[in-house]
Enzyme design. Structure first.
Site, PDB file in Angstrom:
ATOM      1  N   CYS A  78     -15.075  -2.177  57.772  1.00 21.59           N
ATOM      2  CA  CYS A  78     -13.639  -2.360  57.588  1.00 21.59           C
ATOM      3  C   CYS A  78     -13.404  -2.650  56.117  1.00 21.59           C
ATOM      4  CB  CYS A  78     -13.163  -3.536  58.451  1.00 21.59           C
ATOM      5  SG  CYS A  78     -11.452  -4.043  58.174  1.00 21.59           S
ATOM      6  N   CYS A 192      -9.906   3.165  54.289  1.00 21.05           N
ATOM      7  CA  CYS A 192      -9.819   2.431  55.548  1.00 21.05           C
ATOM      8  C   CYS A 192     -10.653   3.215  56.537  1.00 21.05           C
ATOM      9  CB  CYS A 192      -8.369   2.323  56.024  1.00 21.05           C
ATOM     10  SG  CYS A 192      -8.205   1.661  57.705  1.00 21.05           S
TER      11      CYS A 192
END
Length: 268
Positions: A78, A192
Site C-alpha cells: 500500500c 497506489c
C-alpha cells in the site's frame, strides 16, 4: 536468528484488495510461498486518513497480525501506508519489512517529453516523500500529481465483477491532463496498488501514447531477494485472506481471491 520454517508465510498488508497487484507477481516468482493477505476493510480508504492516524493504526494492526501468523517477512502493499508509516512499522517489528514506493525513478528514465504524471491517493500525493523522490530521481523533469479516491472504490468494484463508472476514470485522467503541461505527459506512475487493477481502463483513458508503470514487479523481486536461500513447501498450499471487520464492507466472495491462490477467509 534461526532461518524460518518452510511453512512460515509472507504477510501482505493493504487497506483493501489493491495489494493483490503485488501478490500476483510474487506468486509468479515464489509459487509455493505460503501467503497471508490482510486487508484493513475497517480502515478503508486510507487516502482520506490523516498522517497521525495511519502512523498509529498501521504499526498496531501489523503487530497483531505478525503475532498471530508469525510471518517470515511482511509486505506493506500500500503506497499510502508505506509513505506514512513504514518507518514506524520497522521500528516496532523485528522482521524484514518491504514497503511500496511510487515508481518515479523508472518513470524519469522512461519519459521522452520530460513530463511525468503521478496518480495516487490524496494522502500519497501530498507526502514530502514524493517531493524527495522527484528531487532525487526526476531532477529537471516536470512531475504532476493527482489524488484520485474514486479509483480505489472502482478497483474494489472491478474485482467483485461490478462495472466501473467511466466518469471515475475520466476524472482521474483529467486530474493530470488539465494541469499546466499535462498534455505532454508520456508516463504515468500508478502510485497506489489498487490502480493497476484498472490498468486497461486507465490505458484507454490516457491513450496508447502514455506508458503506465507501477512498482509491483520490483517489489516481488525484492521479496525474492530477501528470502533467497530460505526453505519453502514442496507444493503450494492455499493462502489465507484476513479482513478487519467492517459493517459497511463485507469481505469479497472467495471466488474473487481464488485466482491469487487464496483458499480461505478470516476476519479479525
Amino acid at each position: 536468528m534461526h532461518p524460518p520454517a518452510p511453512d512460515a508465510p509472507i504477510l501482505f498488508f493493504d487497506s483493501g484488495l489493491g495489494g493483490l497487484s503485488v501478490l500476483g507477481p510474487t506468486r509468479a516468482l515464489l509459487p509455493t510461498a505460503p501467503i497471508v493477505y490482510a486487508a484493513d476493510y475497517a480502515g478503508l480508504p486510507y487516502g482520506r486518513k490523516s498522517n497521525e492516524e495511519l502512523a498509529a493504526r498501521v504499526p498496531a494492526l501489523l503487530g497483531r497480525l505478525v503475532e498471530r501468523y508469525q510471518p517470515r517477512l511482511a509486505v506493506i502493499a500500500c503506497n499510502t501506508a508505506s509513505t506514512i508509516a513504514l518507518g514506524h512499522v520497522r521500528a516496532a517489528l523485528d522482521l524484514p519489512i518491504v514497503g511500496t514506493v511510487p515508481a518515479i525513478k523508472p518513470a524519469a528514465e522512461m519519459t521522452k517529453s520530460g513530463v511525468i504524471g503521478v496518480l495516487g491517493t490524496e494522502a500519497t500525493v501530498r507526502q514530502p516523500y514524493v517531493d524527495d523522490l522527484s528531487a532525487r530521481f526526476a531532477g529537471g523533469k516536470t512531475v504532476l500529481r493527482h489524488g484520485s479516491p474514486g479509483l480505489v472504490t472502482g478497483a474494489e468494484a472491478r474485482l467483485r465483477g461490478e462495472t466501473v463508472d467511466p466518469e471515475v476514470i475520466a476524472r482521474a485522467v483529467a486530474g493530470l491532463r488539465d494541469q499546466p503541461r499535462g498534455d505532454a505527459i508520456d508516463v504515468v506512475v500508478l502510485a497506489c496498488t489498487h490502480f493497476p487493477l484498472l490498468k486497461d481502463e486507465l490505458q484507454a483513458g490516457f491513450g496508447r501514447g502514455v506508458a503506465l508503470i507501477d512498482g509491483a514487479e520490483g517489489i516481488a523481486r525484492r521479496i525474492a531477494h530477501l528470502t533467497d536461500g530460505q526453505a519453502w513447501p514442496a507444493i503450494a498450499v492455499p493462502g489465507i485472506a484476513v479482513f478487519t471487520r467492517s459493517d459497511e464492507r463485507p469481505p469479497p466472495p472467495l471466488a474473487v481471491l481464488a485466482p491469487y491462490g487464496i483458499g480461505s477467509i478470516e476476519t479479525v
